[in-house]
Design an enzyme around this catalytic site. Structure first.
Site, PDB file in Angstrom:
ATOM      1  N   ASP A 100     -37.525 -34.078 -44.250  1.00 16.88           N
ATOM      2  CA  ASP A 100     -36.317 -33.510 -44.858  1.00 16.88           C
ATOM      3  C   ASP A 100     -35.519 -34.608 -45.550  1.00 16.88           C
ATOM      4  O   ASP A 100     -35.166 -35.613 -44.940  1.00 16.88           O
ATOM      5  CB  ASP A 100     -35.460 -32.837 -43.781  1.00 16.88           C
ATOM      6  CG  ASP A 100     -34.207 -32.197 -44.351  1.00 16.88           C
ATOM      7  OD1 ASP A 100     -34.207 -31.849 -45.551  1.00 16.88           O
ATOM      8  OD2 ASP A 100     -33.228 -32.040 -43.598  1.00 16.88           O
TER       9      ASP A 100
ATOM     10  N   HIS B 251     -36.745 -29.320 -45.473  1.00 13.91           N
ATOM     11  CA  HIS B 251     -35.538 -28.584 -45.111  1.00 13.91           C
ATOM     12  C   HIS B 251     -35.816 -27.115 -44.803  1.00 13.91           C
ATOM     13  O   HIS B 251     -34.962 -26.431 -44.235  1.00 13.91           O
ATOM     14  CB  HIS B 251     -34.505 -28.704 -46.240  1.00 13.91           C
ATOM     15  CG  HIS B 251     -33.104 -28.439 -45.784  1.00 13.91           C
ATOM     16  ND1 HIS B 251     -32.468 -29.215 -44.841  1.00 13.91           N
ATOM     17  CD2 HIS B 251     -32.218 -27.469 -46.125  1.00 13.91           C
ATOM     18  CE1 HIS B 251     -31.259 -28.743 -44.631  1.00 13.91           C
ATOM     19  NE2 HIS B 251     -31.073 -27.679 -45.386  1.00 13.91           N
TER      20      HIS B 251
ATOM     21  N   SER C 283     -29.349 -26.125 -40.647  1.00 12.68           N
ATOM     22  CA  SER C 283     -28.694 -26.748 -41.797  1.00 12.68           C
ATOM     23  C   SER C 283     -27.171 -26.665 -41.692  1.00 12.68           C
ATOM     24  O   SER C 283     -26.578 -27.153 -40.742  1.00 12.68           O
ATOM     25  CB  SER C 283     -29.219 -26.098 -43.078  1.00 12.68           C
ATOM     26  OG  SER C 283     -28.758 -26.772 -44.230  1.00 12.68           O
TER      27      SER C 283
ATOM     28  N   ARG D 142     -32.435 -21.283 -58.388  1.00 14.19           N
ATOM     29  CA  ARG D 142     -32.934 -21.031 -57.042  1.00 14.19           C
ATOM     30  C   ARG D 142     -34.373 -21.512 -56.881  1.00 14.19           C
ATOM     31  O   ARG D 142     -34.798 -21.887 -55.774  1.00 14.19           O
ATOM     32  CB  ARG D 142     -32.862 -19.525 -56.742  1.00 14.19           C
ATOM     33  CG  ARG D 142     -33.160 -19.155 -55.300  1.00 14.19           C
ATOM     34  CD  ARG D 142     -32.176 -19.792 -54.379  1.00 14.19           C
ATOM     35  NE  ARG D 142     -32.187 -19.238 -53.046  1.00 14.19           N
ATOM     36  CZ  ARG D 142     -31.470 -19.742 -52.044  1.00 14.19           C
ATOM     37  NH1 ARG D 142     -30.698 -20.786 -52.245  1.00 14.19           N
ATOM     38  NH2 ARG D 142     -31.514 -19.192 -50.854  1.00 14.19           N
TER      39      ARG D 142
END
Length: 340
Positions: free
Chosen positions: A282, A313, A141, A208
């Site tokens: 993704d 991801h 990433s 989160r």
């Protein structure tokens, strides 16, 4: 074990000097006599230097299974270094560390930095530890964008670059203003001066949960045949671990740092062997035929690979056995080339 290294004052690419910079890192293996066997593992946007440590919660999952004698990150051949990014929250100088001019956290006063500044801090750290050359820079990433920035800023120092479920440019919507807006309505935000107001942690915990669900963490626990109660416990633990440690000011600082990143106009400057891997599901760095052509046309050996995975991801931390052939191509072929 996380260690902190002082690298001195750092001149920033957008102007100004950041004083007394500290960079936190974890290292495995030994640096050889001429300092040329280092491998820098670059972590993702909201994770830290312990992504190679078993049991550590990160957005990408742990790369610990890739580390060890005879493995892709071979600790008998390489000095494996994973440093916390400048501006992050896990030990390096950032918004949650003390501003020497005020004696309180930098908070929203932390200066704007770029990916080049993050790489400059890593470069300074490597030299402080005795490293003179990098066998490879590789990460998932945001870490993949750091790897490419290394190839642009220090092309003479790097043999191989790896971006795993990453891209050649910053994804849309990654900017500091958007990151700050997520907290602006919270009564404990106080314009970013939240350090004495712990209520913001619950907002972080809630925020989160959404990306980890989106990245496929719940599916991962289901696939491991955990019972529903254990799945929920592990999911909550991962969210809480991060929420208790991450500074939302770092989210804004790192988003701003990445917002101007675009390697496409300068790919011809990169001479290193380059691997760019994307995941079929993704949404952040989706497969793209134009990107494939750009990577394959790079001056050095370039490989563009699509990982067919339902984990989106989060695939870099889940599909480790399926990453290995491509990572071995990145690591081993450069070793053969350099030996010749």
């Amino acid at each position: 074990m996380v260690i902190t290294q002082s690298i001195g004052d750092l001149k920033l690419s957008l102007g100004g000097v950041l004083p007394g910079v500290q960079i936190a890192y974890v290292a495995h293996g030994r640096l050889n006599a001429d300092g040329t066997n280092a491998v820098l593992v670059t972590h993702g946007y909201t994770s830290g230097p312990s992504m190679l440590s078993l049991g550590h919660h990160t957005a990408e999952g742990s790369w610990a299974p890739l580390l060890g004698p005879g493995k892709v990150l071979d600790t008998e051949r390489y000095f494996i270094l994973c440093s916390n990014m400048l501006g992050s929250s896990f030990g390096s100088t950032g918004p949650n560390t003390l501003n020497p001019a005020t004696g309180r956290p930098w908070g929203p006063d932390f200066p704007r930095i770029t990916l080049s500044d993050i790489v400059a801090a890593q470069h300074r750290l490597l030299h402080a530890l005795g490293g003179r050359h990098l066998h490879a820079v590789v990460g998932p990433s945001y870490g993949g964008m750091q790897a490419l920035q290394w190839g642009l800023d220090h092309p003479e120092m790097v043999r191989a670059l790896g971006g795993i479920v990453s891209g050649l440019y910053s994804p849309p919507g990654l900017d500091g203003a958007s990151a700050r807006a997520k907290y602006a309505d919270h009564p404990d935000w106080h314009g970013g001066w939240h350090y004495e107001h712990p209520g913001l942690r619950e907002r972080l915990f809630e925020q989160r949960q959404q990306p980890l669900r989106h990245y496929g963490l719940e599916r991962l626990y289901e696939d491991r045949d955990l019972d529903p109660q254990e799945r929920q416990r592990r999911f909550d633990d991962a969210c809480r671990f991060w929420a208790d440690r991450f500074d939302p000011n770092s989210m804004a600082v790192l988003a701003d740092a990445a917002s101007g990143f675009d390697a496409r106009p300068r790919l011809a400057e990169i001479r290193a062997r380059t691997l760019l891997m994307v995941c079929s599901t993704d949404a952040i760095f989706p497969p793209d035929e134009h990107t494939r052509r750009l990577v394959q046309a790079m001056p050095g050996p370039g490989r563009y690979s699509v990982l067919d995975s339902p984990y989106g991801h989060m695939a870099p931390g889940v599909e480790l056995p399926r990453l290995e052939p491509e990572l071995r191509w990145l690591m081993e072929e450069t070793l053969v080339a350099s030996a010749g």
